[in-house]
Write a protein that holds these residues in place. Structure first.
Motif, short mmCIF file in Angstrom:
data_model
loop_
_atom_site.label_atom_id
_atom_site.label_comp_id
_atom_site.label_asym_id
_atom_site.label_seq_id
_atom_site.Cartn_x
_atom_site.Cartn_y
_atom_site.Cartn_z
N GLU A 83 -30.42 5.42 -2.38
CA GLU A 83 -29.26 4.67 -2.86
C GLU A 83 -29.21 4.67 -4.39
O GLU A 83 -28.15 4.84 -4.99
CB GLU A 83 -29.29 3.23 -2.34
N PHE A 84 -30.37 4.51 -5.02
CA PHE A 84 -30.43 4.53 -6.49
C PHE A 84 -29.93 5.87 -7.02
O PHE A 84 -29.17 5.93 -7.98
CB PHE A 84 -31.86 4.26 -6.97
N GLN A 85 -30.36 6.96 -6.40
CA GLN A 85 -29.92 8.29 -6.82
C GLN A 85 -28.41 8.41 -6.70
O GLN A 85 -27.75 8.96 -7.59
CB GLN A 85 -30.60 9.36 -5.96
N GLU A 86 -27.85 7.92 -5.60
CA GLU A 86 -26.41 8.00 -5.40
C GLU A 86 -25.65 7.18 -6.44
O GLU A 86 -24.62 7.61 -6.96
CB GLU A 86 -26.05 7.54 -3.99
N LEU A 87 -26.15 6.00 -6.77
CA LEU A 87 -25.48 5.12 -7.73
C LEU A 87 -25.54 5.64 -9.16
O LEU A 87 -24.62 5.43 -9.94
CB LEU A 87 -26.10 3.72 -7.68
N THR A 88 -26.64 6.28 -9.51
CA THR A 88 -26.85 6.67 -10.90
C THR A 88 -26.66 8.17 -11.16
O THR A 88 -26.57 8.58 -12.31
CB THR A 88 -28.28 6.30 -11.34
N GLY A 89 -26.64 8.97 -10.11
CA GLY A 89 -26.55 10.41 -10.29
C GLY A 89 -27.89 11.04 -10.67
O GLY A 89 -27.96 12.22 -10.97
N ALA A 90 -28.95 10.23 -10.65
CA ALA A 90 -30.29 10.74 -10.97
C ALA A 90 -30.78 11.66 -9.86
O ALA A 90 -30.38 11.51 -8.71
CB ALA A 90 -31.25 9.58 -11.16
N LYS A 91 -31.63 12.57 -10.21
CA LYS A 91 -32.18 13.50 -9.23
C LYS A 91 -33.68 13.27 -9.09
O LYS A 91 -34.36 12.98 -10.05
CB LYS A 91 -31.92 14.94 -9.66
N ARG A 92 -34.18 13.40 -7.89
CA ARG A 92 -35.62 13.30 -7.59
C ARG A 92 -36.26 12.05 -8.20
O ARG A 92 -37.22 12.13 -8.97
CB ARG A 92 -36.35 14.55 -8.04
N VAL A 93 -35.77 10.91 -7.84
CA VAL A 93 -36.30 9.64 -8.34
C VAL A 93 -37.60 9.31 -7.62
O VAL A 93 -37.70 9.45 -6.40
CB VAL A 93 -35.27 8.51 -8.14
N SER A 94 -38.59 8.86 -8.37
CA SER A 94 -39.86 8.43 -7.80
C SER A 94 -40.51 7.44 -8.76
O SER A 94 -40.03 7.24 -9.87
CB SER A 94 -40.79 9.64 -7.58
#
Length: 103
Positions: free
Chosen positions: A12-23
């Motif tokens: 969900e965080f990736q979708e909201l921010t457009g970030a890739k490969r969040v960890s």
């Protein structure tokens, strides 16, 4: 930045921010970027970032619940109580533009 009792949904965080490969950050990266280690990471570590290459996000629920927030001051033996408005001012004075998202 979110309440420690709320689970983080990385997808969900990736979708909201457009970030890739969040960890979660690796210990070496925490030390290098924020001068901190796991379990002690807080917004106050931003003052140690020389490159200013960190994006700051707040979960809106955290900001809506209480005008006073608590964080470790880069060590976990103390806790700082700070007004939300003062924390935002501190973050902006460090050169960051915090974004508020709905996680």
């Amino acid at each position: 930045i979110m309440d420690d009792q709320k689970p983080m949904d990385f997808k969900e965080f990736q979708e909201l921010t457009g970030a890739k490969r969040v960890s979660m950050a690796r210990p070496d990266d925490l030390q290098e970027q924020l001068g901190s280690h796991a379990g002690v990471v807080s917004p106050f570590g931003l003052m140690n970032s020389e490159e200013h290459n960190i994006k700051v996000y707040f979960d809106q629920d955290m900001l809506a619940e209480d005008p006073i927030l608590t964080f470790h001051p880069n060590v976990n033996t103390h806790t700082i109580f700070i007004k939300t408005t003062d924390l935002m001012k501190f973050i902006k004075e460090q050169g960051y533009a915090p974004e508020i998202i709905d996680l």
